[in-house]
Scaffold this motif. Structure first.
Motif, PDB file in Angstrom:
ATOM      1  N   ASN A  91      44.131  -7.510  29.123  1.00  0.00           N
ATOM      2  CA  ASN A  91      43.520  -8.770  28.736  1.00  0.00           C
ATOM      3  C   ASN A  91      42.396  -8.455  27.750  1.00  0.00           C
ATOM      4  O   ASN A  91      41.416  -7.789  28.113  1.00  0.00           O
ATOM      5  CB  ASN A  91      42.964  -9.475  29.978  1.00  0.00           C
ATOM      6  CG  ASN A  91      42.327 -10.803  29.667  1.00  0.00           C
ATOM      7  OD1 ASN A  91      41.639 -10.958  28.666  1.00  0.00           O
ATOM      8  ND2 ASN A  91      42.533 -11.750  30.556  1.00  0.00           N
ATOM      9  N   LEU A  92      42.524  -8.919  26.516  1.00  0.00           N
ATOM     10  CA  LEU A  92      41.561  -8.585  25.472  1.00  0.00           C
ATOM     11  C   LEU A  92      40.156  -9.062  25.813  1.00  0.00           C
ATOM     12  O   LEU A  92      39.181  -8.341  25.608  1.00  0.00           O
ATOM     13  CB  LEU A  92      42.011  -9.160  24.125  1.00  0.00           C
ATOM     14  CG  LEU A  92      41.124  -8.836  22.927  1.00  0.00           C
ATOM     15  CD1 LEU A  92      41.038  -7.329  22.719  1.00  0.00           C
ATOM     16  CD2 LEU A  92      41.634  -9.522  21.677  1.00  0.00           C
ATOM     17  N   THR A  93      40.030 -10.235  26.373  1.00  0.00           N
ATOM     18  CA  THR A  93      38.720 -10.779  26.709  1.00  0.00           C
ATOM     19  C   THR A  93      38.005  -9.897  27.741  1.00  0.00           C
ATOM     20  O   THR A  93      36.820  -9.586  27.589  1.00  0.00           O
ATOM     21  CB  THR A  93      38.844 -12.213  27.242  1.00  0.00           C
ATOM     22  OG1 THR A  93      39.540 -12.993  26.280  1.00  0.00           O
ATOM     23  CG2 THR A  93      37.494 -12.832  27.512  1.00  0.00           C
ATOM     24  N   SER A  94      38.723  -9.488  28.781  1.00  0.00           N
ATOM     25  CA  SER A  94      38.090  -8.650  29.803  1.00  0.00           C
ATOM     26  C   SER A  94      37.769  -7.261  29.249  1.00  0.00           C
ATOM     27  O   SER A  94      36.760  -6.660  29.634  1.00  0.00           O
ATOM     28  CB  SER A  94      38.964  -8.550  31.047  1.00  0.00           C
ATOM     29  OG  SER A  94      40.146  -7.839  30.770  1.00  0.00           O
ATOM     30  N   GLN A  95      38.578  -6.747  28.337  1.00  0.00           N
ATOM     31  CA  GLN A  95      38.304  -5.447  27.729  1.00  0.00           C
ATOM     32  C   GLN A  95      37.072  -5.517  26.826  1.00  0.00           C
ATOM     33  O   GLN A  95      36.253  -4.602  26.816  1.00  0.00           O
ATOM     34  CB  GLN A  95      39.514  -4.949  26.937  1.00  0.00           C
ATOM     35  CG  GLN A  95      40.711  -4.607  27.790  1.00  0.00           C
ATOM     36  CD  GLN A  95      40.416  -3.550  28.820  1.00  0.00           C
ATOM     37  OE1 GLN A  95      39.910  -2.479  28.499  1.00  0.00           O
ATOM     38  NE2 GLN A  95      40.705  -3.847  30.075  1.00  0.00           N
ATOM     39  N   GLU A  96      36.935  -6.605  26.083  1.00  0.00           N
ATOM     40  CA  GLU A  96      35.751  -6.767  25.237  1.00  0.00           C
ATOM     41  C   GLU A  96      34.493  -6.890  26.081  1.00  0.00           C
ATOM     42  O   GLU A  96      33.437  -6.348  25.742  1.00  0.00           O
ATOM     43  CB  GLU A  96      35.910  -7.984  24.329  1.00  0.00           C
ATOM     44  CG  GLU A  96      36.927  -7.777  23.225  1.00  0.00           C
ATOM     45  CD  GLU A  96      37.216  -9.034  22.429  1.00  0.00           C
ATOM     46  OE1 GLU A  96      36.994 -10.160  22.951  1.00  0.00           O
ATOM     47  OE2 GLU A  96      37.667  -8.892  21.285  1.00  0.00           O
ATOM     48  N   ALA A  97      34.595  -7.601  27.211  1.00  0.00           N
ATOM     49  CA  ALA A  97      33.448  -7.731  28.122  1.00  0.00           C
ATOM     50  C   ALA A  97      33.090  -6.368  28.723  1.00  0.00           C
ATOM     51  O   ALA A  97      31.907  -6.012  28.816  1.00  0.00           O
ATOM     52  CB  ALA A  97      33.757  -8.734  29.223  1.00  0.00           C
TER      53      ALA A  97
END
Length: 130
Positions: A91-97
Motif C-alpha cells: 500500500n503506497l500510502t502506508s509505505q510513505e507514512a
C-alpha cells in the motif's frame, strides 16, 4: 570512554535499524507494481518495546551494549493478501507514512548524537584549561 558509552552504542544501533528499514521501505515502493510481491517490514522495534533491552548493566549476564544486536533485526514478509488482483499487498500510502516516520526517527537520533558529542567536546575543552 566515548566509544564505551552505551548511549552512543544504542544511538548507533538505532541508526542502523533506521537504515535497514529505509532500504526495506524503498524496496517495497520500488516493487509496488510487481505481481505477487509481498510487503516486507523490519521487526526490531518489537524487541525494544518488549523491554528486553536493559537500560543499565547491573549484572555480568545482562545484555552487553557491545553485543551485536543487529542479529535481532528481522526483515519479515507480510503474506497477507491485498485487495489487488495481482496479489501484490503493498500500500503506497502506508509505505510513505512509514518512510516519513522512519526519517523523523533517524533525524532525532542524529540530533541526540550531536548533543552527546557536544557534551564530550565541552568536557574535553574544559579539561584543557585546567
Amino acid at each position: 570512554m566515548i566509544f564505551n558509552d552505551p548511549t552512543i552504542n544504542y544511538i548507533q544501533l538505532g541508526m542502523d535499524v533506521a537504515s535497514i528499514r529505509q532500504n526495506v521501505i524503498a524496496s517495497n515502493i520500488a516493487n509496488i507494481d510487481t505481481p505477487h510481491y509481498k510487503e516486507k517490514t523490519v521487526k526490531f522495534s518489537d524487541f525494544l518495546n518488549n523491554n528486553q533491552l536493559p537500560l543499565y548493566i547491573t549484572h555480568k549476564n545482562d545484555i552487553n551494549p557491545q553485543e551485536n544486536l543487529q542479529d535481532r533485526i528481522i526483515v519479515e514478509k507480510n503474506d497477507s493478501y491485498g485487495e489487488r488482483n495481482d496479489k501484490n499487498n503493498v500500500n503506497l500510502t502506508s509505505q510513505e507514512a512509514a518512510l516519513a516516520k522512519n526519517q523523523i526517527l533517524y533525524n532525532a537520533l542524529v540530533a541526540f548524537a550531536k548533543y552527546k558529542f557536544g557534551e564530550y567536546k565541552n568536557i574535553i575543552s574544559s579539561s584543557q584549561g585546567a
